[in-house]
Scaffold this motif. Structure first.
Motif, PDB file in Angstrom:
ATOM      1  N   ILE A   1       0.842  -1.191   0.000  1.00  0.00           N
ATOM      2  CA  ILE A   1       0.000   0.000   0.000  1.00  0.00           C
ATOM      3  C   ILE A   1       0.879   1.242   0.000  1.00  0.00           C
ATOM      4  O   ILE A   1       1.921   1.274   0.656  1.00  0.00           O
ATOM      5  CB  ILE A   1      -0.965   0.002   1.210  1.00  0.00           C
ATOM      6  N   TRP A   2       0.469   2.261  -0.755  1.00  0.00           N
ATOM      7  CA  TRP A   2       1.197   3.530  -0.825  1.00  0.00           C
ATOM      8  C   TRP A   2       0.176   4.647  -0.883  1.00  0.00           C
ATOM      9  O   TRP A   2      -0.639   4.710  -1.794  1.00  0.00           O
ATOM     10  CB  TRP A   2       2.099   3.555  -2.054  1.00  0.00           C
ATOM     11  N   LYS A   3       0.207   5.504   0.119  1.00  0.00           N
ATOM     12  CA  LYS A   3      -0.732   6.623   0.193  1.00  0.00           C
ATOM     13  C   LYS A   3      -2.177   6.161  -0.005  1.00  0.00           C
ATOM     14  O   LYS A   3      -2.928   6.703  -0.803  1.00  0.00           O
ATOM     15  CB  LYS A   3      -0.351   7.697  -0.832  1.00  0.00           C
ATOM     16  N   ARG A   4      -2.524   5.102   0.729  1.00  0.00           N
ATOM     17  CA  ARG A   4      -3.869   4.525   0.771  1.00  0.00           C
ATOM     18  C   ARG A   4      -4.276   3.783  -0.499  1.00  0.00           C
ATOM     19  O   ARG A   4      -5.420   3.321  -0.601  1.00  0.00           O
ATOM     20  CB  ARG A   4      -4.921   5.605   1.101  1.00  0.00           C
ATOM     21  N   GLU A   5      -3.369   3.660  -1.445  1.00  0.00           N
ATOM     22  CA  GLU A   5      -3.662   2.922  -2.671  1.00  0.00           C
ATOM     23  C   GLU A   5      -2.974   1.561  -2.599  1.00  0.00           C
ATOM     24  O   GLU A   5      -1.746   1.492  -2.462  1.00  0.00           O
ATOM     25  CB  GLU A   5      -3.191   3.705  -3.895  1.00  0.00           C
ATOM     26  N   GLN A   6      -3.738   0.499  -2.681  1.00  0.00           N
ATOM     27  CA  GLN A   6      -3.215  -0.844  -2.501  1.00  0.00           C
ATOM     28  C   GLN A   6      -2.691  -1.422  -3.816  1.00  0.00           C
ATOM     29  O   GLN A   6      -2.944  -0.925  -4.896  1.00  0.00           O
ATOM     30  CB  GLN A   6      -4.297  -1.761  -1.928  1.00  0.00           C
TER      31      GLN A   6
ATOM     32  N   CYS B   1       0.619  -2.144  -5.234  1.00  0.00           N
ATOM     33  CA  CYS B   1       1.495  -1.195  -5.917  1.00  0.00           C
ATOM     34  C   CYS B   1       1.989  -1.677  -7.274  1.00  0.00           C
ATOM     35  O   CYS B   1       2.464  -0.872  -8.081  1.00  0.00           O
ATOM     36  CB  CYS B   1       2.689  -0.857  -5.013  1.00  0.00           C
TER      37      CYS B   1
ATOM     38  N   THR C   1       9.226  10.793   7.444  1.00  0.00           N
ATOM     39  CA  THR C   1       8.265  11.103   6.400  1.00  0.00           C
ATOM     40  C   THR C   1       8.906  12.111   5.472  1.00  0.00           C
ATOM     41  O   THR C   1       9.738  12.909   5.891  1.00  0.00           O
ATOM     42  CB  THR C   1       6.965  11.701   6.961  1.00  0.00           C
TER      43      THR C   1
END
Length: 287
Positions: free
Chosen positions: A84-89, A91, A285
């Motif tokens: 997951i990256w910035k709430r997007e699964q 990748c 971060t």
């Protein structure tokens, strides 16, 4: 300078097509990996081109700096797994995967997970512990390998306007530990965003302390406490030999027989001066 053509292929590098791919993507992230296998470049490529592996990446970079492309940057390769990256699964569907030939996490004496041993003196293997990687022994990347990696990532940036890079451990926390703690992530992120420095934001934990040099001696405390939610832009980062009496170590290091730790040099206080934060007392971060 490397260049990527209209078909997503890097001009002038070796090509070895992998069957482990599916569909097309519009890339917006670069994910960096370690092969976590033999440091023989061919064996890593053979495995990623083997249908039984059910794994692949867009690129493999050898320890000599040789880049091999396994698929177009616009094809879905199977390198990220559950992620997951910035709430997007997942990748894989939007990222370019780059594998660095490296044995990954090892035991004392350079012993790998598959039973092969690499000479610590010959390969510069050092122990290190971070909150993301746990404790282990790690082989540094070669200068040629890092130079090739940076050139490739900058070419990807220029072709696809990608300004974000993430190691596998960051998109699959708790499941993966690559790239290893010796990868210069801060420097790569800075260069990817067009800077020559290592800018990133360091957020300190409530129990963090700043020290005059990277060791746990109580005498070198620069500030007894750091305010809650304090943040810093690190000057540099490095892995240093552990110094200090074990009774002065942070609780999580006591009894673990660790000899090297990751530290960040930061600017702090008024008047401003430089000090050091142990990686276990910070979370990272991007700025």
């Amino acid at each position: 300078m490397l260049k990527i053509n209209s078909k997503g292929m890097v001009e002038g590098v070796a090509v070895r097509p992998t069957p482990n791919k599916s569909g097309t993507i519009k890339p917006k992230l670069v994910v960096i990996h370690d092969t976590a296998g033999s440091i023989d470049n061919d064996s890593s490529i053979d495995w990623l081109c083997n249908p039984q592996a059910k794994a692949s990446a867009h690129f493999v970079i050898s320890r000599t700096g040789k880049i091999t492309q396994l698929a177009s940057c616009e094809i879905n390769c199977w390198h990220a797994g559950k992620s997951i990256w910035k709430r997007e699964q997942f990748c894989n569907s939007f990222s370019i995967g780059i594998e660095h030939v490296n044995p990954g996490k090892m035991r004392a004496g350079g012993l790998t997970a598959w039973g092969k041993t690499y000479d610590p003196d010959q390969y510069g293997i050092v122990p290190a512990t971070t909150p993301h990687h746990g404790s282990g022994f790690w082989m540094p990347y070669t200068e040629e390998q890092l130079a090739a990696s940076l050139d490739l990532i900058l070419a990807i940036r220029d072709r696809y306007e990608i300004h974000e890079i993430a190691p596998h451990w960051e998109i699959s926390p708790g499941r993966k530990v690559d790239t290893n703690p010796l990868f210069p992530l801060a420097s790569f992120r800075g260069r990817l965003e067009g800077r020559q420095d290592e800018e990133m934001t360091i957020w300190a934990k409530p129990n963090a302390v700043i020290r005059d040099w990277p060791s746990f001696y109580s005498a070198n405390l620069a500030e007894e406490n750091v305010p809650d939610d304090a943040w810093f832009l690190p000057v540099k980062a490095g892995v240093y030999k552990v110094e200090g009496d074990e009774s002065e170590f942070p609780q999580e290091l006591r009894g673990n027989n660790v000899s090297h730790q990751l530290w960040y040099q930061v600017e702090h206080a008024s008047p401003k001066r430089l000090g050091w934060l142990w990686s276990g007392h910070v979370k990272e971060t991007r700025a």
